[in-house]
Design a protein around this motif. Structure first.
Motif: not given
Length: 317
Positions: A164-187
């Protein structure tokens, strides 16, 4: 189909086997009583060391500007610290194969959250997929012969908090985006924040562990699981860029299947007919709720939690 065309499929299989292996490794990590916060801290240490090195080699260092911290906080809490607390807690009490099936429910939780946030459009087929997923979970909890001990059933809802928490995280990131960061920088940023959060909490709650005090199978399993996640995650990012996130999302089937098989091989677990039926129904449900490929060249963000694949877009990261 040429051998070169088969390459992504081989990589996909290796990813599923790698992530699936992390499930029984987590079971081994908690086998001697290690508590979640101490385990999560050292898990984050390994991920930071690995992804920090990869980001440095790629010339894409950690970004610490203020605008990125909301993203780091959401991923650290919803994608690592909080779900892993419940994951490790439940792993100590449930068979690893059952945990692999439970983690497969991420897409089931992701769809209603995505609909609520406006990330996805309603479709009856995907709603039916949710129904299949619910039936799969009920088959784990309901029949008396489904689990080795009937008392284990009360920990299934606890284990479900992690996806449930993983799904929440994925959807919030999908909604907001990463503001130019790639996935590795984000993690990487989120994992560093996870270190900052879990270090004092593990001390205050008495869950701190020093793996060097008695380095044995549990500690080795923790290190291997964390390193495996970091390596496979890097491969996942590459595969999404090469073959698209819809193709890479198929790893979710392999993670669950391989998690069950690795648990049988390494831990000697055996499951009732009800568990195999639940696994089959869950796979059908996942197939029905997975997003379909689109022809539009743009994509939304794709993310991954520590113990499962969950995508919210197509084509690229």
């Amino acid at each position: 189909m040429t051998p070169r065309d088969l390459g992504p499929y081989g990589i996909l299989l290796a990813m599923g086997a790698g992530w699936g292996l992390s499930v029984p490794l987590a079971k081994l990590a908690v086998s001697t009583g290690h508590q979640p916060l101490g385990l999560i801290f050292w898990q984050e240490v390994v991920v930071v060391a690995l992804l920090g090195t990869i980001c440095a080699l790629r010339g894409k260092p950690l970004r610490l500007e203020r605008r990125f911290w909301r993203l780091y906080i959401v991923i650290a809490l919803c994608g690592a610290v909080l779900p892993d607390i419940f994951f490790y807690f439940a792993s100590a009490r449930l068979p690893a194969g059952i945990m692999a099936i439970v983690i497969a429910s991420v897409p089931m939780f992701s769809l209603p959250i995505a609909l609520a946030l406006g990330n996805e459009q309603f479709a009856w087929q995907r709603l039916a997929g949710l129904g299949f997923g619910l039936v799969g979970i009920l088959l784990l909890i309901g029949p008396e012969a489904s689990l080795p001990e009937r008392a284990m059933a009360i920990f299934i809802p606890v284990a479900l908090i992690a996806p449930l928490l993983y799904a929440t995280e994925g959807n919030l990131v999908a909604k907001w985006g990463t503001d130019g960061l790639d996935s590795m920088q984000t993690i990487l940023g989120a994992s560093i924040l996870g270190l900052i959060i879990t270090f004092p909490l593990s001390l205050v709650t008495g869950q701190w562990i020093n793996p060097l005090d008695s380095f044995g199978v549990p500690e080795l399993a923790l290190a291997a699981s964390a390193a495996l996640h970091g390596i496979v995650y890097a491969v996942y990012v590459w595969l999404v860029g090469r073959a698209g996130s819809v193709f890479a999302a198929q790893a979710s089937y392999l993670v669950t299947g391989c998690g069950v098989l690795w648990s049988m091989l390494l831990l000697g677990e055996r499951y009732s007919l009800w568990v195999w039926l639940a696994l089959s129904i869950m796979m059908v449900g996942i197939a029905m709720v997975q997003p379909r490929a689109r022809t539009h060249p743009l994509a939304r963000q794709s993310t991954i939690g520590d113990h499962g694949v969950h995508t919210q877009g197509q084509d690229r990261i």
